[in-house]
Write an enzyme that holds these catalytic residues in place. Sequence first.
Site, PDB file in Angstrom:
ATOM      1  CB  CYS A  13      33.995  74.644  -0.819  1.00 30.77           C
ATOM      2  SG  CYS A  13      33.591  74.548   0.949  1.00 30.77           S
ATOM      3  CB  CYS A  44      30.133  74.570   2.482  1.00 29.83           C
ATOM      4  SG  CYS A  44      31.086  75.621   3.576  1.00 29.83           S
ATOM      5  CG  ASN A  46      35.382  84.433   4.425  1.00 29.77           C
ATOM      6  OD1 ASN A  46      34.606  85.574   4.391  1.00 29.77           O
ATOM      7  ND2 ASN A  46      36.477  84.467   3.292  1.00 29.77           N
ATOM      8  CD  GLU A  81      40.776  84.166   4.520  1.00 25.74           C
ATOM      9  OE1 GLU A  81      41.635  84.838   4.406  1.00 25.74           O
ATOM     10  OE2 GLU A  81      40.072  83.864   3.342  1.00 25.74           O
ATOM     11  CB  CYS A 129      33.014  78.409   4.204  1.00 24.10           C
ATOM     12  SG  CYS A 129      34.325  77.553   3.027  1.00 24.10           S
ATOM     13  CD  GLU A 173      29.293  79.087   1.764  1.00 27.54           C
ATOM     14  OE1 GLU A 173      30.360  79.384   2.319  1.00 27.54           O
ATOM     15  OE2 GLU A 173      29.477  78.971   0.520  1.00 27.54           O
TER      16      GLU A 173
END
Length: 139
Positions: free
Chosen positions: A94, A97, A48, A50, A59, A61
Amino acid sequence: MKTPTSAQLAKLSAAAKQASTKAYAPYSKFKVGAAILTQSGKIYTGCNVENASYGLCNCAERTAIFNAVASMEKPLRLACVAVYTPTPKPTAPCGACRQVIYEFGPAARVISTCKGRDKLDCVITELLPQAFGPSDLES
Ligand code: THU
């Protein structure tokens, strides 16, 4: 590619764990790693990433999948997505993703491991039933 062997899946989960160490997560402190296995047998990883503008966080993924798209010569076909989170229980990808996984792997297996012994092992259609995908755009 045939069904991944347990050795391949163990290697993939180890790659996801290793990728979590690369996470840029100064805000959530939640370091996630992902590793994808392509139908051609290649592994790509991601973490990830940010941002001070929180909504721009990407993310692990999706980082792994975008990494693969940018690196591959042929269209990406996902066999398996492995996720690692430093949590007592495994976490599932999530919603955003899940949609991106489905785009490149409508039958992809999704495995999530964590600090604890529990493991999530399912297919993307269990996480995203009645998914919208590329074939829905065909007229
Ligand atoms: N995150 C992931 O990388 N993957 C998931 O499946 C869930 C959440 C990241 C996004 C954000 O950087 C942090 O975890 C907290 O939500």
